[in-house]
Design a protein around this motif. Structure first.
Motif, PDB file in Angstrom:
ATOM      1  N   PRO A  80      54.948  94.133 102.916  1.00  0.00           N
ATOM      2  CA  PRO A  80      55.467  93.922 104.269  1.00  0.00           C
ATOM      3  C   PRO A  80      55.936  92.484 104.520  1.00  0.00           C
ATOM      4  N   GLN A  81      55.408  91.528 103.761  1.00  0.00           N
ATOM      5  CA  GLN A  81      55.817  90.134 103.964  1.00  0.00           C
ATOM      6  C   GLN A  81      57.260  89.873 103.545  1.00  0.00           C
ATOM      7  N   ILE A  82      57.824  90.772 102.733  1.00  0.00           N
ATOM      8  CA  ILE A  82      59.256  90.651 102.435  1.00  0.00           C
ATOM      9  C   ILE A  82      60.025  91.803 103.118  1.00  0.00           C
ATOM     10  N   GLY A 129      44.855  80.511 104.091  1.00  0.00           N
ATOM     11  CA  GLY A 129      46.215  80.244 104.526  1.00  0.00           C
ATOM     12  C   GLY A 129      47.024  81.489 104.262  1.00  0.00           C
ATOM     13  N   CYS A 130      48.260  81.502 104.690  1.00  0.00           N
ATOM     14  CA  CYS A 130      49.115  82.671 104.489  1.00  0.00           C
ATOM     15  C   CYS A 130      50.560  82.208 104.420  1.00  0.00           C
ATOM     16  N   LEU A 131      51.302  82.770 103.486  1.00  0.00           N
ATOM     17  CA  LEU A 131      52.705  82.395 103.328  1.00  0.00           C
ATOM     18  C   LEU A 131      53.530  82.785 104.551  1.00  0.00           C
ATOM     19  N   SER A 132      53.016  83.719 105.364  1.00  0.00           N
ATOM     20  CA  SER A 132      53.706  84.110 106.598  1.00  0.00           C
ATOM     21  C   SER A 132      53.290  83.250 107.791  1.00  0.00           C
ATOM     22  N   GLN A 168      40.977  91.358 100.652  1.00  0.00           N
ATOM     23  CA  GLN A 168      40.895  91.700 102.084  1.00  0.00           C
ATOM     24  C   GLN A 168      42.060  91.098 102.863  1.00  0.00           C
ATOM     25  N   HIS A 169      42.429  89.862 102.523  1.00  0.00           N
ATOM     26  CA  HIS A 169      43.559  89.214 103.207  1.00  0.00           C
ATOM     27  C   HIS A 169      44.854  89.992 102.950  1.00  0.00           C
ATOM     28  N   GLU A 170      45.106  90.308 101.674  1.00  0.00           N
ATOM     29  CA  GLU A 170      46.370  90.985 101.344  1.00  0.00           C
ATOM     30  C   GLU A 170      46.421  92.386 101.947  1.00  0.00           C
ATOM     31  N   CYS A 171      45.309  93.113 101.868  1.00  0.00           N
ATOM     32  CA  CYS A 171      45.313  94.484 102.396  1.00  0.00           C
ATOM     33  C   CYS A 171      45.418  94.501 103.917  1.00  0.00           C
ATOM     34  N   ASP A 172      44.976  93.432 104.576  1.00  0.00           N
ATOM     35  CA  ASP A 172      45.193  93.323 106.020  1.00  0.00           C
ATOM     36  C   ASP A 172      46.686  93.370 106.366  1.00  0.00           C
ATOM     37  N   HIS A 173      47.523  92.813 105.473  1.00  0.00           N
ATOM     38  CA  HIS A 173      48.971  92.854 105.735  1.00  0.00           C
ATOM     39  C   HIS A 173      49.479  94.298 105.806  1.00  0.00           C
ATOM     40  N   LEU A 174      48.757  95.235 105.209  1.00  0.00           N
ATOM     41  CA  LEU A 174      49.197  96.628 105.176  1.00  0.00           C
ATOM     42  C   LEU A 174      48.827  97.375 106.458  1.00  0.00           C
TER      43      LEU A 174
HETATM   44 NI    NI Z   1      48.981  86.466 103.913  1.00  0.00          NI
END
Ligand code: NI
Length: 179
Positions: free
Chosen positions: A51-53, A100-103, A142-148
């Motif tokens: 989703p980040q892209i 941190g987060c790239l978004s 957990q951080h990455e799956c939160d993006h989903l």
């Molecule tokens: Ni992130």
């Protein structure tokens, strides 16, 4: 393949619930993963979610096999492609640490996460993944799956006295960051 633009917080596409991947080992899926890998490498990310892209699929990549200047001193996490993930906490213990987060460029915050989790899913070929992990590895997943599920880490911050600009909080890391 291609380094893609990373969507930033405020973009409504980051707030969607992602759709499951239906078909594995397709040229389209491999191309998407190559783009995610190239994009993550270009900005020294520890992980990146489709989703980040702007791709609304349940697919994340994470891990690094070499020193990452954005996360000095953190343990290495195996490079992983994780499709249609499910996370189960193992116990009720939580721990706080900086994320941190790239978004969300230029910021860091302390986020509570489950200390130990089991995660399951599939790789890009449809082969099952089933791991029980803790610490930084568990945090990254957990951080990455939160993006989903449309969640960015600031939505998980409980103590906003520990949320701020990377360049102020961590001047040494900031010098190595691209964002
Ligand atoms: Ni992130």
């Amino acid at each position: 393949m291609t380094v893609r633009d990373i969507l930033k917080m405020g973009d409504a596409r980051l707030l969607r619930v992602a759709e499951p991947v239906q078909t594995f080992d397709t040229p389209e899926l491999h191309a998407l993963i190559a783009d995610l890998q190239d994009t993550m490498a270009a900005v020294n990310g520890a992980g990146l979610a489709a989703p980040q892209i702007g791709v609304n699929l349940q697919l994340v990549i994470f891990g690094s096999t070499a020193f990452n200047p954005r996360y000095p001193g953190r343990p290495l996490v195996p490079r992983t492609v994780l499709v249609n993930p499910q996370i189960t906490p193992l116990g009720i213990e939580e721990e706080d640490d900086w994320e941190g987060c790239l978004s969300v460029p230029g910021l860091r915050g302390v986020v509570p996460r489950w200390s130990r989790i089991r995660y399951t899913g599939f790789d890009e070929k449809g082969i099952a993944i089933d791991r029980s992990v803790d610490g930084f590895h568990a945090r990254v997943v957990q951080h990455e799956c939160d993006h989903l599920i449309g969640k960015l880490y600031p939505m998980r911050v409980r103590d906003f006295t520990r949320f701020g600009y990377t360049e102020v909080l961590f001047p040494d890391i900031s010098a190595a960051e691209d964002d």
